[in-house]
Scaffold this active site. Structure first.
Site, PDB file in Angstrom:
ATOM      1  N   LYS A 206       1.097  -1.296  -0.200  1.00  0.00           N
ATOM      2  CA  LYS A 206       0.121  -0.066  -0.089  1.00  0.00           C
ATOM      3  C   LYS A 206       1.087   1.328   0.028  1.00  0.00           C
ATOM      4  CE  LYS A 206      -1.752   3.153   3.034  1.00  0.00           C
ATOM      5  NZ  LYS A 206      -1.766   3.765   1.963  1.00  0.00           N
ATOM      6  N   GLY A 259       6.691   5.476   8.410  1.00  0.00           N
ATOM      7  CA  GLY A 259       5.764   6.424   8.822  1.00  0.00           C
ATOM      8  C   GLY A 259       5.680   6.638  10.117  1.00  0.00           C
ATOM      9  N   SER A 260       4.944   7.597   9.824  1.00  0.00           N
ATOM     10  CA  SER A 260       4.866   8.275  12.099  1.00  0.00           C
ATOM     11  C   SER A 260       4.829   7.403  12.855  1.00  0.00           C
ATOM     12  CB  SER A 260       3.789   9.156  11.416  1.00  0.00           C
ATOM     13  OG  SER A 260       2.311   8.090  11.322  1.00  0.00           O
ATOM     14  N   THR A 261       5.045   7.906  13.795  1.00  0.00           N
ATOM     15  CA  THR A 261       5.350   6.934  15.255  1.00  0.00           C
ATOM     16  C   THR A 261       3.400   6.402  15.442  1.00  0.00           C
ATOM     17  OG1 THR A 261       7.706   7.667  15.709  1.00  0.00           O
ATOM     18  CG2 THR A 261       5.300   6.901  18.037  1.00  0.00           C
ATOM     19  N   LEU A 262       2.673   7.679  15.366  1.00  0.00           N
ATOM     20  CA  LEU A 262       1.240   7.739  15.512  1.00  0.00           C
ATOM     21  C   LEU A 262       0.245   6.594  14.926  1.00  0.00           C
ATOM     22  CD1 LEU A 262      -1.360   9.451  17.540  1.00  0.00           C
ATOM     23  CD2 LEU A 262      -1.299  10.515  14.887  1.00  0.00           C
ATOM     24  N   GLY A 264       1.893   3.988  13.649  1.00  0.00           N
ATOM     25  CA  GLY A 264       2.474   2.445  13.836  1.00  0.00           C
ATOM     26  C   GLY A 264       2.232   1.752  15.597  1.00  0.00           C
ATOM     27  N   GLU A 282       9.102   1.363  10.900  1.00  0.00           N
ATOM     28  CA  GLU A 282      10.163   2.159  11.399  1.00  0.00           C
ATOM     29  C   GLU A 282       9.606   3.429  11.092  1.00  0.00           C
ATOM     30  OE1 GLU A 282      12.228   4.847   9.728  1.00  0.00           O
ATOM     31  OE2 GLU A 282      12.421   4.769   7.989  1.00  0.00           O
ATOM     32  N   CYS A 316      12.859  10.430   8.276  1.00  0.00           N
ATOM     33  CA  CYS A 316      13.017  10.255   8.884  1.00  0.00           C
ATOM     34  C   CYS A 316      14.800   9.849  10.539  1.00  0.00           C
ATOM     35  CB  CYS A 316      12.344   8.552   9.464  1.00  0.00           C
ATOM     36  SG  CYS A 316      13.737   7.481   8.210  1.00  0.00           S
ATOM     37  N   GLU A 413       8.681  15.391  15.913  1.00  0.00           N
ATOM     38  CA  GLU A 413       9.260  15.262  14.616  1.00  0.00           C
ATOM     39  C   GLU A 413       8.380  16.809  13.722  1.00  0.00           C
ATOM     40  OE1 GLU A 413      10.166  11.624  12.053  1.00  0.00           O
ATOM     41  OE2 GLU A 413       8.456  11.965  12.572  1.00  0.00           O
TER      42      GLU A 413
HETATM   43  N1  LIG Z   1       9.311   7.536   9.264  1.00  0.00           N
HETATM   44  C1  LIG Z   1       8.687   8.260   8.387  1.00  0.00           C
HETATM   45  O1  LIG Z   1       9.890   8.038   7.294  1.00  0.00           O
HETATM   46  C2  LIG Z   1       7.372   9.052   8.195  1.00  0.00           C
HETATM   47  C3  LIG Z   1       7.502   9.657   8.881  1.00  0.00           C
HETATM   48  N2  LIG Z   1       6.118  10.333   8.587  1.00  0.00           N
HETATM   49  C4  LIG Z   1       5.587  11.469   9.709  1.00  0.00           C
HETATM   50  O2  LIG Z   1       3.919  11.443   9.647  1.00  0.00           O
HETATM   51  C5  LIG Z   1       3.786  12.491  10.321  1.00  0.00           C
HETATM   52  C6  LIG Z   1       2.695  12.776   9.253  1.00  0.00           C
HETATM   53  O3  LIG Z   1       2.552  12.294   7.707  1.00  0.00           O
HETATM   54  P1  LIG Z   1       1.978  11.143   7.658  1.00  0.00           P
HETATM   55  O4  LIG Z   1       1.636  11.091   6.070  1.00  0.00           O
HETATM   56  O5  LIG Z   1       0.293  11.230   8.102  1.00  0.00           O
HETATM   57  O6  LIG Z   1       2.155   9.523   7.521  1.00  0.00           O
HETATM   58  P2  LIG Z   1       1.662   8.696   7.799  1.00  0.00           P
HETATM   59  O7  LIG Z   1       2.938   7.274   9.223  1.00  0.00           O
HETATM   60  O8  LIG Z   1       0.277   8.122   8.803  1.00  0.00           O
HETATM   61  O9  LIG Z   1       1.325   7.669   6.405  1.00  0.00           O
HETATM   62  C7  LIG Z   1       2.908   6.532   6.401  1.00  0.00           C
HETATM   63  C8  LIG Z   1       2.183   5.807   5.692  1.00  0.00           C
HETATM   64  O10 LIG Z   1       0.458   5.236   6.510  1.00  0.00           O
HETATM   65  C9  LIG Z   1      -0.336   5.238   6.176  1.00  0.00           C
HETATM   66  N3  LIG Z   1      -1.665   5.062   6.981  1.00  0.00           N
HETATM   67  C10 LIG Z   1      -2.149   6.552   7.743  1.00  0.00           C
HETATM   68  N4  LIG Z   1      -2.870   5.371   8.464  1.00  0.00           N
HETATM   69  C11 LIG Z   1      -3.020   4.393   8.508  1.00  0.00           C
HETATM   70  C12 LIG Z   1      -3.180   3.045   9.422  1.00  0.00           C
HETATM   71  N5  LIG Z   1      -4.587   3.498  10.247  1.00  0.00           N
HETATM   72  N6  LIG Z   1      -3.260   2.122   9.336  1.00  0.00           N
HETATM   73  C13 LIG Z   1      -2.419   1.448   8.286  1.00  0.00           C
HETATM   74  N7  LIG Z   1      -1.730   2.248   7.501  1.00  0.00           N
HETATM   75  C14 LIG Z   1      -1.730   4.235   7.531  1.00  0.00           C
HETATM   76  C15 LIG Z   1      -0.558   5.734   5.028  1.00  0.00           C
HETATM   77  O11 LIG Z   1      -1.477   5.591   3.994  1.00  0.00           O
HETATM   78  C16 LIG Z   1       1.234   6.048   4.358  1.00  0.00           C
HETATM   79  O12 LIG Z   1       0.701   4.823   3.220  1.00  0.00           O
HETATM   80  C17 LIG Z   1       5.324  13.376   8.926  1.00  0.00           C
HETATM   81  O13 LIG Z   1       4.512  14.971   9.046  1.00  0.00           O
HETATM   82  C18 LIG Z   1       5.992  13.169  10.029  1.00  0.00           C
HETATM   83  O14 LIG Z   1       6.618  13.738  10.833  1.00  0.00           O
HETATM   84  C19 LIG Z   1       5.361  10.515   7.548  1.00  0.00           C
HETATM   85  C20 LIG Z   1       6.298   9.855   6.577  1.00  0.00           C
HETATM   86  C21 LIG Z   1       7.654   8.811   6.480  1.00  0.00           C
HETATM   87  N1  BAL Z   2      15.512   8.100   5.330  1.00  0.00           N
HETATM   88  C1  BAL Z   2      15.029   6.889   5.748  1.00  0.00           C
HETATM   89  C2  BAL Z   2      14.227   6.084   5.088  1.00  0.00           C
HETATM   90  C3  BAL Z   2      13.003   6.967   5.385  1.00  0.00           C
HETATM   91  O1  BAL Z   2      13.402   8.814   5.143  1.00  0.00           O
HETATM   92  O2  BAL Z   2      12.029   7.112   6.079  1.00  0.00           O
END
Ligand SMILES: NC(=O)C1=CN([C@@H]2O[C@H](COP(=O)(O)OP(=O)(O)OC[C@H]3O[C@@H](n4cnc5c(N)ncnc54)[C@H](O)[C@@H]3O)[C@@H](O)[C@H]2O)C=CC1
Ligand code: BAL
Length: 517
Positions: A206, A259-262, A264, A282, A316, A413
């Site tokens: 996804k 993605g986000s800790t929330l 996750g 991650e 991240c 973050e």
């Molecule tokens: N660690 C990383 O690489 C990332 C961190 N983030 C952080 O998250 C913040 C918010 O960005 P978002 O796009 O809202 O992040 P998110 O963590 O919600 O989105 C990442 C992925 O998770 C999916 N997702 C969203 N809600 C879900 C759920 N309930 N169950 C399963 N999958 C779900 C999304 O569709 C997307 O594919 C950013 O500002 C940043 O701080 C965002 C993207 C990558």
């Molecule tokens: N920089 C490695 C992966 C990430 O930012 O999501």
């Protein structure tokens, strides 16, 4: 609705046909029960690029069933490691053939400069596929020094040399849900798909609803490479629908997430409430970057800029908290500001741009709310922090000093080009400041004192510590988080553990049971 969109690439006018359907069983299809679409936006112009089908919960069911069937028949334990290796190498070759096209669409959808999308994201994905292709035919064999310890791989274990022995096998976990973000759409696709396919798992991918296009283009290459139907399925969908459905699905054996800790946390809860599927996460970070007085200040300032500004800070491991020793503080800050101001933030199709816009209106608004909070909470703004007129989600490098630990810009973050800079007197103080976070993904330090580098790197609470560099990763080195930055590791041989189960086979060739007892 047509399941292909013709996209016009800026500057060159090149036309690229991009699939816009759900990819199930090697075919692009419409949703089984929904008319919903995802509208894909160019963040540099705010114009629409195209729309793709938004997968529903039922579509996830169909994709999981396809992945299960493939796992039990044409893939899984039915295909040799040699064949999995060959296919991964073939896929890597096809991506290499299409690298310019993929980089252009990645840039259009995500905003990052085409040149970086090609040299970092696409080429990183190619090398990751080739790295795991190398593992595919070695996973089950006895390698006594895998991970430097004896022995996380196939073993023969003598129990009683006359009657009994045992051996272990590393088997694919099964059907994997893979949920990836928008900051490195092709990069995270490679990190997830390569180890899963190397180990014999099947996939329901996804992609982020913000950046679904390149995952769909890569799905076309899955067919061309010769993967059997159902091995890789791609369902663009909202996180709250497709992502949630995958995490709670009884037919999914493992979910891998970046993605986000929330989010996750939600995924782990859903996994626990459903079938206790394996989970690797991650997650976010608020990574500290320490500059000690003996560091090469010119180089350290370059690394500090790269640490926070690469990918417009949407990383991240972004080094978003910089702590500088007080004896060199003024000199270093002058260098830092001079260098950060050199970054050209612009349209990804402009060759001069070193960074693009941030990915979406939501991300743009989030970053600006943090910049405003920095101002109102009393931090000193020394660079950037002013909105640009006109269209596009552009945010220039922004640096705050005079920070305190209670400020939101220090705690949260931000995922943007916003750096908080503090100062320290002693090594102990630097370590305390660095570890004062619930996250533990990355950390960096610069010093020319080797024993200090060793001491500090072993005390920092982070899955990756960079010494005299920052944000450099390698396919053969594990990556992942401590504390609330995640669970499990990607890349390196450690990633294989995430996609395999160990089975112990006890074999009796002589002993008769003592019965009745
Ligand atoms: N660690 C990383 O690489 C990332 C961190 N983030 C952080 O998250 C913040 C918010 O960005 P978002 O796009 O809202 O992040 P998110 O963590 O919600 O989105 C990442 C992925 O998770 C999916 N997702 C969203 N809600 C879900 C759920 N309930 N169950 C399963 N999958 C779900 C999304 O569709 C997307 O594919 C950013 O500002 C940043 O701080 C965002 C993207 C990558
Ligand atoms: N920089 C490695 C992966 C990430 O930012 O999501």
């Amino acid at each position: 609705m047509s399941l292909t969109a013709r996209i016009v690439i800026p500057v060159t006018g090149r036309l690229i046909d991009v699939p816009t359907g759900l990819f199930i069983n090697n075919k692009f299809v419409a949703s089984v029960d929904s008319e919903e679409l995802i509208h894909v936006i160019n963040p540099a112009t705010e114009d629409s690029i195209c729309s793709v089908v938004a997968g529903s919960v039922k579509d996830i069911d169909v994709a999981v069933a396809a992945a299960r069937k493939a796992f039990n028949t044409s893939w899984g334990k039915n295909v040799s490691g040699f064949e999995r290796s060959r296919l991964l190498n073939k896929l890597a070759d096809l991506i290499e053939r299409d690298q310019q096209k993929l980089a252009e669409v990645e840039s259009l959808n995500n905003g990052k400069p085409v040149k970086l999308a090609r040299s970092e994201d696409v080429s990183g994905s190619i090398s990751c596929l080739r790295y795991f292709a190398g593992w595919a035919d070695k996973i089950y064999s006895p390698l006594p020094l895998l991970h430097g310890i004896i022995c996380d791989c196939g073993q023969t274990i003598e129990i009683d040399n006359k009657t009994k022995m045992a051996f272990t096998k590393h088997e694919p976990v099964g059907v994997c849900g893979q949920i990836i973000p928008w900051n490195y759409p092709i990069g995270m696709w490679g990190w997830k798909v390569a180890p899963a396919l190397a180990c014999g798992c099947t996939i329901v991918m996804k992609p982020s609803e913000i950046t679904p296009l390149t995952a769909l283009m890569l799905s076309e290459l899955i067919v061309e490479a010769g993967y059997p139907p159902g091995v890789v399925n791609t369902i663009p969908s909202l996180g709250s629908i497709g992502g949630a459905a995958l995490s709670s699905h009884m037919g999914v054996d493992k979910v891998a997430f970046t993605g986000s800790t929330l989010t996750g946390r939600k995924i782990m809860e859903a996994a626990a409430r459903s079938n206790l599927k394996k989970v690797s996460l991650e997650l976010g970070g608020k990574s500290p970057h320490l500059i000690f007085e003996s560091a090469n200040l010119e180089l350290a300032a370059n690394w500090a800029c790269l640490g926070i500004l690469f990918n417009t800070g949407q990383d991240c491991t972004a080094g978003s908290r910089l702590y500088v020793q007080d004896t060199i503080y003024d000199k270093f800050i002058a260098l830092l500001v001079e260098k950060a101001a050199q970054l050209m933030v612009g349209d990804g199709f402009d060759e001069k741009s070193g960074a693009g816009p941030v990915v979406s209106k939501a991300q743009y608004d989030k970053i600006w709310s943090y910049i405003e909070s920095g101002k109102t909470q009393g931090a000193k703004l020394i660079l950037g922090g002013q909105k640009r007129p006109g269209k596009g989600y552009f945010v220039d490098p922004t640096i705050f000093t005079e920070i305190t630990r209670d400020m939101k810009i220090v705690q949260d973050e931000i995922f943007g080009p916003v750096l908080s800079v503090g100062r320290f007197k002693t090594e102990e103080e630097a370590i305390t400041l660095a570890n004062d976070t619930s996250y533990g993904l990355g950390a960096g330090l610069h010093s020319s004192d080797a024993s200090q580098c060793m001491r500090v790197s072993s005390t920092l609470e982070a899955g990756t510590v960079w010494v005299n560099q920052y944000n450099i990763l390698s396919d053969n080195v594990p990556f992942g988080g401590m504390k609330q930055s995640g669970i499990g590791r990607e890349l390196g041989s450690y990633a294989l553990k995430e996609y395999t189960e160990v089975k112990a086979v006890h074999w009796n060739f002589g002993e008769e049971p003592e019965w009745p007892l």
